[in-house]
Scaffold this motif. Structure first.
Motif, PDB file in Angstrom:
ATOM      1  N   UNK A 172       1.933  -9.293 -10.413  1.00  0.00           N
ATOM      2  CA  UNK A 172       0.940 -10.118 -11.176  1.00  0.00           C
ATOM      3  C   UNK A 172       1.558 -10.258 -12.559  1.00  0.00           C
ATOM      4  N   UNK A 173       2.058 -11.334 -13.152  1.00  0.00           N
ATOM      5  CA  UNK A 173       2.726 -11.692 -14.218  1.00  0.00           C
ATOM      6  C   UNK A 173       1.779 -11.196 -15.542  1.00  0.00           C
ATOM      7  N   UNK A 174       1.906 -10.272 -16.395  1.00  0.00           N
ATOM      8  CA  UNK A 174       1.375  -9.948 -17.459  1.00  0.00           C
ATOM      9  C   UNK A 174       0.353  -8.977 -17.018  1.00  0.00           C
ATOM     10  N   UNK A 175       0.066  -8.127 -15.922  1.00  0.00           N
ATOM     11  CA  UNK A 175      -0.855  -7.424 -15.469  1.00  0.00           C
ATOM     12  C   UNK A 175      -0.123  -6.153 -14.663  1.00  0.00           C
ATOM     13  N   UNK A 176      -0.661  -5.235 -14.715  1.00  0.00           N
ATOM     14  CA  UNK A 176      -0.241  -3.962 -13.783  1.00  0.00           C
ATOM     15  C   UNK A 176      -0.112  -4.456 -12.275  1.00  0.00           C
ATOM     16  N   UNK A 177       0.904  -3.963 -11.513  1.00  0.00           N
ATOM     17  CA  UNK A 177       0.956  -4.300 -10.269  1.00  0.00           C
ATOM     18  C   UNK A 177      -0.429  -3.817  -9.514  1.00  0.00           C
ATOM     19  N   UNK A 178      -0.677  -4.559  -8.247  1.00  0.00           N
ATOM     20  CA  UNK A 178      -1.818  -4.086  -7.545  1.00  0.00           C
ATOM     21  C   UNK A 178      -0.959  -3.534  -6.157  1.00  0.00           C
ATOM     22  N   UNK A 179      -1.557  -2.714  -5.202  1.00  0.00           N
ATOM     23  CA  UNK A 179      -1.169  -2.313  -4.191  1.00  0.00           C
ATOM     24  C   UNK A 179      -2.040  -2.659  -3.019  1.00  0.00           C
ATOM     25  N   UNK A 180      -1.182  -3.050  -1.742  1.00  0.00           N
ATOM     26  CA  UNK A 180      -1.881  -3.139  -0.616  1.00  0.00           C
ATOM     27  C   UNK A 180      -1.357  -2.382   0.577  1.00  0.00           C
ATOM     28  N   UNK A 181      -1.707  -2.549   1.589  1.00  0.00           N
ATOM     29  CA  UNK A 181      -1.173  -1.846   2.899  1.00  0.00           C
ATOM     30  C   UNK A 181       0.245  -2.628   3.278  1.00  0.00           C
ATOM     31  N   UNK A 182       1.237  -1.981   3.455  1.00  0.00           N
ATOM     32  CA  UNK A 182       2.669  -2.529   3.733  1.00  0.00           C
ATOM     33  C   UNK A 182       2.468  -3.112   5.223  1.00  0.00           C
ATOM     34  N   UNK A 183       3.442  -3.979   5.560  1.00  0.00           N
ATOM     35  CA  UNK A 183       3.572  -4.486   6.789  1.00  0.00           C
ATOM     36  C   UNK A 183       2.448  -5.785   7.308  1.00  0.00           C
ATOM     37  N   UNK A 184       1.941  -6.254   6.566  1.00  0.00           N
ATOM     38  CA  UNK A 184       1.077  -7.391   6.882  1.00  0.00           C
ATOM     39  C   UNK A 184       2.001  -8.590   6.919  1.00  0.00           C
ATOM     40  N   UNK A 185       1.484  -9.574   7.728  1.00  0.00           N
ATOM     41  CA  UNK A 185       2.328 -10.692   8.017  1.00  0.00           C
ATOM     42  C   UNK A 185       2.391 -11.559   6.536  1.00  0.00           C
ATOM     43  N   UNK A 186       3.355 -12.445   6.443  1.00  0.00           N
ATOM     44  CA  UNK A 186       3.683 -12.960   5.353  1.00  0.00           C
ATOM     45  C   UNK A 186       2.219 -13.858   4.695  1.00  0.00           C
TER      46      UNK A 186
END
Length: 134
Positions: free
Chosen positions: A61-75
Motif C-alpha cells: 500500500x503506497x505510503x503505508x506498511x505492507x499488509x500480509x495475506x495467505x499466498x496462493x489465492x486466485x488473482x
C-alpha cells in the motif's frame, strides 16, 4: 524452509480468521489471542520466513506498511479504507488493461488498489437523518 512452530501457526491462524490482509501489528494482536506471550519481533521474523516459504504474500500500500495475506489465492485486488486504514480483498478484476497502455507497450500484469471508506466507516459518516431513511 523454516520449521513448524506455535508462533507460525498462531500467525497463520490470525490471518485466516481476519479474512483480509493485515499489518504486522494487526497480526501480532490477532496471533496474541492464541499465543499471549508472542512478541512483535517474533512476528516480524515469522512473517519474513512465511513470506520466503511462500505461505504469505505481501500486499503493498503506497505510503503505508505492507499488509500480509495467505499466498496462493486466485488473482484479486484490494480496497484501502481512508478512515480506518484497513485493507480488504476485492473479488473480481477489471480484466486486461492493454488498452490503457501507450501504443507499442505490452502489459504483463497489473495491480489495482481502490481507496475510499469501508462499509463500517461509511455508515459512521452518514448523518443521522440519512441513516433513518436507509
Amino acid at each position: 524452509m523454516e520449521r513448524h512452530t506455535r508462533q507460525r501457526d498462531a500467525i497463520l491462524r490470525a490471518i485466516e480468521e481476519a479474512d483480509r490482509p493485515l499489518t504486522p501489528q494487526e497480526i501480532h494482536e490477532g496471533a496474541g489471542l492464541h499465543l499471549p506471550k508472542l512478541g512483535l519481533a517474533t512476528v516480524y521474523r515469522a512473517i519474513r520466513g512465511l513470506t520466503e516459504d511462500g505461505l504469505l504474500a505481501a500486499v503493498p500500500v503506497p505510503g503505508e506498511p505492507d499488509r500480509y495475506e495467505a499466498a496462493g489465492k486466485p488473482h484479486h485486488h484490494h480496497f484501502y479504507c481512508n478512515a480506518c486504514t484497513r485493507v480488504f480483498e476485492m473479488h473480481g478484476c477489471p480484466g486486461p488493461l492493454q488498452r490503457l497502455a501507450p501504443a507499442g507497450f505490452e502489459v504483463e500484469g497489473h495491480e489495482v488498489l481502490l481507496y475510499g471508506r469501508c462499509e463500517t466507516c461509511a455508515k459512521k459518516r452518514r448523518p443521522a437523518r440519512m441513516k433513518a431513511r436507509a
